[in-house]
Enzyme design. Structure first.
Site, PDB file in Angstrom:
ATOM      1  N   TYR A   1      50.894  41.045  63.252  1.00 56.36           N
ATOM      2  CA  TYR A   1      50.341  41.440  64.571  1.00 56.36           C
ATOM      3  C   TYR A   1      51.125  42.591  64.959  1.00 56.36           C
ATOM      4  O   TYR A   1      50.888  43.751  65.345  1.00 56.36           O
ATOM      5  CB  TYR A   1      50.471  40.309  65.524  1.00 56.36           C
TER       6      TYR A   1
ATOM      7  N   GLY B   1      57.150  35.335  63.555  1.00 58.67           N
ATOM      8  CA  GLY B   1      56.147  34.785  63.018  1.00 58.67           C
ATOM      9  C   GLY B   1      54.768  35.773  63.278  1.00 58.67           C
ATOM     10  O   GLY B   1      53.689  35.359  62.965  1.00 58.67           O
ATOM     11  N   GLN B   2      55.048  37.001  63.764  1.00 55.84           N
ATOM     12  CA  GLN B   2      54.131  38.144  63.876  1.00 55.84           C
ATOM     13  C   GLN B   2      54.098  39.446  63.177  1.00 55.84           C
ATOM     14  O   GLN B   2      54.163  40.188  63.607  1.00 55.84           O
ATOM     15  CB  GLN B   2      53.814  38.468  65.474  1.00 55.84           C
TER      16      GLN B   2
ATOM     17  N   ARG C   1      35.875  38.752  77.649  1.00 56.93           N
ATOM     18  CA  ARG C   1      37.082  37.677  77.605  1.00 56.93           C
ATOM     19  C   ARG C   1      38.399  38.391  78.194  1.00 56.93           C
ATOM     20  O   ARG C   1      38.881  39.375  77.588  1.00 56.93           O
ATOM     21  CB  ARG C   1      37.182  36.668  76.747  1.00 56.93           C
TER      22      ARG C   1
ATOM     23  N   TYR D   1      53.604  39.378  78.087  1.00 59.56           N
ATOM     24  CA  TYR D   1      52.654  38.270  78.314  1.00 59.56           C
ATOM     25  C   TYR D   1      51.882  38.048  79.292  1.00 59.56           C
ATOM     26  O   TYR D   1      52.305  38.129  80.410  1.00 59.56           O
ATOM     27  CB  TYR D   1      53.532  37.076  78.116  1.00 59.56           C
ATOM     28  N   ILE D   2      50.495  38.069  79.013  1.00 60.19           N
ATOM     29  CA  ILE D   2      49.445  38.211  80.300  1.00 60.19           C
ATOM     30  C   ILE D   2      48.721  36.938  80.098  1.00 60.19           C
ATOM     31  O   ILE D   2      48.415  36.230  79.163  1.00 60.19           O
ATOM     32  CB  ILE D   2      48.429  39.322  79.765  1.00 60.19           C
TER      33      ILE D   2
ATOM     34  N   GLY E   1      41.294  42.148  70.033  1.00 60.72           N
ATOM     35  CA  GLY E   1      42.472  41.677  68.895  1.00 60.72           C
ATOM     36  C   GLY E   1      42.606  40.316  68.913  1.00 60.72           C
ATOM     37  O   GLY E   1      41.971  39.481  69.661  1.00 60.72           O
ATOM     38  N   ILE E   2      43.201  39.696  67.840  1.00 62.86           N
ATOM     39  CA  ILE E   2      43.232  38.280  67.252  1.00 62.86           C
ATOM     40  C   ILE E   2      44.914  38.288  67.014  1.00 62.86           C
ATOM     41  O   ILE E   2      45.506  39.271  66.584  1.00 62.86           O
ATOM     42  CB  ILE E   2      42.439  38.119  66.205  1.00 62.86           C
TER      43      ILE E   2
ATOM     44  N   GLN F   1      58.184  40.526  66.672  1.00 60.05           N
ATOM     45  CA  GLN F   1      58.275  39.027  67.147  1.00 60.05           C
ATOM     46  C   GLN F   1      58.362  38.278  65.956  1.00 60.05           C
ATOM     47  O   GLN F   1      57.336  38.305  64.851  1.00 60.05           O
ATOM     48  CB  GLN F   1      56.805  38.988  68.030  1.00 60.05           C
TER      49      GLN F   1
END
Ligand SMILES: NC(=O)c1ccc[n+]([C@@H]2O[C@H](COP(=O)([O-])OP(=O)(O)OC[C@H]3O[C@@H](n4cnc5c(N)ncnc54)[C@H](OP(=O)(O)O)[C@@H]3O)[C@@H](O)[C@H]2O)c1
Length: 241
Positions: free
Chosen positions: A147, A143-144, A12, A179-180, A84-85, A141
Site C-alpha cells: 500500500y 504491514g503496508q 462509498r 485516518y478517516i 483503493g484497497i 507503515q
C-alpha cells in the site's frame, strides 16, 4: 454548462462524500464502483448520482467505462482517482496476489483511468485530475509495503504528470488523507484505534470524509488553475511532510 466529474470508488466512504460534494458544487457527477452493488444502489437512490460498475485495475474496463460515462454525461473535465484497497500483512508473509492487487488497484488505476481521458482534456485545454493517496504513502507503515509503495507512486505520478500538462490547462494534484472515519478504518479493532492510532493524531480525532471532499472541491475549481503538482495533507497534524 456544468462541468462533468468522474469519481472512482465514488459510491462509498471518502469517494461517496466527494461525489456528493461535487454535485452540491454544481458538477454533473458520475460515480464508479468495483463490486458492491447494494451499496451503489443505495447511494444512487439517496443522491440521484448515476453509478457505473467497472474494475479500475483493468485498462480495458476503464476505457469502456469512460466511453459510457462520456456518451451519457459529456466529456470528463474532472477526474478523481479515489478507488483503493488494502491487503495488509508483514512483507515476509506477503503473497504476490496481495502485492499485485494493491499495486494494480491503487497505482495501476491512475494509468488506466487517466490515459484514456488525458487526450480529450488536452484538446479542450482544461482538466482537473485529483489523486487520493495516503499519509502512509508519505511516511511508510508497518504491514503496508504494498500500500505504501502504491500510494507513494501516486505522488510521483502526480508530480510528473503535472509538469507535462501544465501548459494544456490541466492541473494534477494529490491529497494524502490521514485516518478517516470510513469502513476501511472502522475495520481496525477498537482497542488498536483507541490505544495506538488516536494518540498519534494531534487534533485528537479521525478525519471525516467530508473534509477530504472539501479539499477536492477546492482543487477542482476553475479558479484553482495555478495549483498543480501539490501534495495536500489532510491528516489532523499527524505527519507534516
Ligand atoms: N479511510 C482512510 O482512512 C484512508 C486514509 C488514507 C487514504 N485513503 C484512501 O482513500 C480512498 C478511499 O478510501 P475509503 O476509506 O473511502 O475506502 P472504502 O470505504 O473501502 O471505499 C472504497 C471504494 O473504492 C471502490 N473500489 C475498490 N476497488 C475497486 C476497483 N478495483 N474498481 C473500482 N472501484 C473499486 C469501492 O467499490 P465497492 O463499493 O464496489 O467495493 C468503494 O467504492 C482509497 O484510495 C484509500 O486508499 C483512505
Amino acid at each position: 454548462m456544468a462541468r462533468v466529474a468522474l469519481v472512482t470508488g465514488g459510491t462509498r466512504g471518502i469517494g461517496a462524500a466527494i461525489s456528493k460534494a461535487l454535485k452540491a458544487a454544481g458538477y454533473k457527477v458520475a460515480a464508479n464502483y468495483g463490486g458492491n452493488d447494494a451499496a451503489a444502489e443505495k447511494f444512487k437512490g439517496e443522491t440521484d448520482i448515476p453509478v457505473y460498475k467497472w474494475d479500475v485495475s483493468s485498462f480495458e474496463a476503464c476505457s469502456e467505462g469512460i466511453k459510457k460515462v462520456e456518451a451519457e454525461l459529456g466529456p470528463i473535465d474532472v477526474l478523481i482517482n479515489n478507488a483503493g484497497i488494502t491487503r495488509d500483512t508483514a512483507f515476509h508473509k506477503m503473497t504476490l496476489e496481495q502485492w499485485s492487487a494493491v499495486i494494480n488497484t491503487n497505482l495501476g488505476s491512475l494509468f488506466n483511468m487517466t490515459r484514456p481521458i488525458i487526450e480529450g482534456m488536452r484538446a479542450r485545454k482544461f482538466g482537473r485530475i485529483i489523486n487520493i493517496s495516503s499519509i502512509n504513502g508519505q511516511k511508510g507503515q508497518f504491514g503496508q509495503v504494498n500500500y505504501s509503495a502504491a500510494k507513494a507512486g501516486d505522488i510521483g505520478f502526480t508530480k510528473a504528470l503535472a509538469l507535462e500538462t501544465a501548459k494544456a490547462g490541466i492541473t494534477v494534484n494529490v491529497i494524502c488523507p490521514g485516518y478517516i472515519n470510513t469502513e476501511m478504518v472502522q475495520a481496525v479493532p477498537k482497542d488498536v484505534l483507541e490505544k495506538s492510532i488516536l494518540p498519534l493524531i494531534p487534533v485528537g480525532r479521525l478525519g471525516e470524509p467530508e473534509e477530504i471532499a472539501r479539499t477536492v472541491v477546492f482543487l477542482a475549481a476553475d479558479e484553482a488553475g495555478a495549483i498543480t503538482g501539490s501534495t495536500l495533507s489532510v491528516n489532523g497534524g499527524q505527519y507534516m511532510a
